[in-house]
Design a protein around this motif. Structure first.
Motif, PDB file in Angstrom:
ATOM      1  N   TYR A 190      12.421   4.485  12.238  1.00 52.53           N
ATOM      2  CA  TYR A 190      13.016   3.208  12.644  1.00 52.53           C
ATOM      3  C   TYR A 190      12.875   2.150  11.553  1.00 52.53           C
ATOM      4  N   ALA A 191      11.685   2.108  10.930  1.00 55.95           N
ATOM      5  CA  ALA A 191      11.435   1.075   9.925  1.00 55.95           C
ATOM      6  C   ALA A 191      11.792   1.557   8.521  1.00 55.95           C
ATOM      7  N   THR A 192      12.389   2.748   8.428  1.00 59.87           N
ATOM      8  CA  THR A 192      12.795   3.354   7.150  1.00 59.87           C
ATOM      9  C   THR A 192      11.666   3.325   6.124  1.00 59.87           C
ATOM     10  N   ILE A 193      10.479   3.677   6.567  1.00 61.65           N
ATOM     11  CA  ILE A 193       9.320   3.669   5.677  1.00 61.65           C
ATOM     12  C   ILE A 193       9.158   5.036   5.031  1.00 61.65           C
ATOM     13  N   TYR A 216       0.826  -1.210   0.000  1.00 54.99           N
ATOM     14  CA  TYR A 216       0.000   0.000   0.000  1.00 54.99           C
ATOM     15  C   TYR A 216       0.857   1.255   0.000  1.00 54.99           C
ATOM     16  N   SER A 217       0.216   2.351  -0.333  1.00 52.43           N
ATOM     17  CA  SER A 217       0.952   3.614  -0.352  1.00 52.43           C
ATOM     18  C   SER A 217       0.873   4.304   1.011  1.00 52.43           C
ATOM     19  N   VAL A 218       1.944   5.018   1.320  1.00 50.25           N
ATOM     20  CA  VAL A 218       1.973   5.864   2.506  1.00 50.25           C
ATOM     21  C   VAL A 218       1.965   7.295   1.986  1.00 50.25           C
ATOM     22  N   TRP A 262       6.195  -3.081   6.827  1.00 52.26           N
ATOM     23  CA  TRP A 262       7.600  -3.095   6.400  1.00 52.26           C
ATOM     24  C   TRP A 262       7.840  -2.129   5.255  1.00 52.26           C
ATOM     25  N   ASP A 263       9.032  -1.583   5.223  1.00 54.89           N
ATOM     26  CA  ASP A 263       9.509  -0.946   4.006  1.00 54.89           C
ATOM     27  C   ASP A 263       9.835  -2.080   3.032  1.00 54.89           C
TER      28      ASP A 263
END
Lengths: 147, 147
Positions: A102-105, A10-12, A121-122
């Motif tokens: 932290y999750a590099t998203i 999905y998109s952020v 997750w990224d």
DNA sequence: GGAATATTCCCCACTTTTCCCCACTTTGTA
DNA sequence: TACAAAGTGGGGAAAAGTGGGGAATATTCC
């Protein structure tokens, strides 16, 4: 009640919002509808627990002896990442800055159903994670699950 | 009556004031709205307890045997730092000089929700603290929480 | 004791972020 | 093919965070 399963890419958006797949929303227990607690995963990803599941975890932490140095450290380093969020009218949640970091998203994220929690997750980080794991699905299952 | 969680990097102004994150203010019980007691943390930081929680702690100290030298010392070294504060109209509290000094807090501070208390850290001091801790988060969680 | 100085507290003002709501596109389904 | 649901994007009001002025109170010093 169903547990979370499946995956979605999905998109952020620029505001840090991400939709929760409808199928996973439907797996929520009535007590937890719309409310989640997100926190740092052991792996470089975000864990998302439904409210009722999270309260169970929290009461475990509460029962520990706060005068034990290690307990304080554990509680601190877990709770500092925790953030309670609610689904908006479109079924989305807003990710917190520290956890995105932290999750590099960034622009897109992989949403994975994992039993009692949802993981975010990224995509690249997830590929890297897979590559770093021993590529022996079958042997792992055997050792963890017994025969 | 949620517990405190989350983190925030806020500014401390020239008057020694710091805002309490809205989410943490909302986690307060009605009995404690607006009033906190801050005191010295076991770690180099400031502990901030809501009024009701602090009263509970105080009665714990009161119930200890005051004829025990160690008890007197403990009570003394905890209470001498304690200071009751109230939120101003903007949701801030003023930090006491001795505690700012103890926690080496200057222009910015890290606010961490830790269950029944809020912790206020100097960002650098917190990094140093993390570095000094054995980084066995996962193992610790497993040993303390069981599986 | 009283004036000068410092501190505390209350209030106002500005900036940034968050959240609520509306709208459009795509996907799946009857 | 039409309709409904799911996913995506953005505007704007409201709230949160930040800084500072100035009156009231306390403290210090002569």
């Amino acid at each position: 009640m169903g547990s979370f399963k499946g995956q979605a890419d999905y998109s952020v958006d620029k505001k840090g919002r991400i939709a929760i797949p409808a199928k996973m929303r439907l797996a929520l227990r009535p007590e937890a509808v719309g409310t989640f607690t997100m926190t740092r995963g052991f792996e470089p990803c975000i864990y998302l627990y439904p409210l009722d599941e999270w309260l169970r975890k929290e009461s475990q932490y509460a029962s520990l002896n706060q005068y034990d140095r290690r307990v304080r450290h554990l509680v601190r380093t877990i709770l500092m990442w925790a953030d309670e969020v609610t689904l908006d009218a479109q079924g989305r949640i807003g990710l917190s800055k520290p956890l995105m970091d932290y999750a590099t998203i960034t622009a897109r994220a992989l949403i994975i159903g994992a039993m009692d929690r949802i993981e975010i997750w990224d995509p690249d980080a997830f590929q890297k994670y897979l590559k770093d794991q021993p590529d022996d699905h079958e042997a792992l299952a055997e050792s963890v699950m017994g025969s």
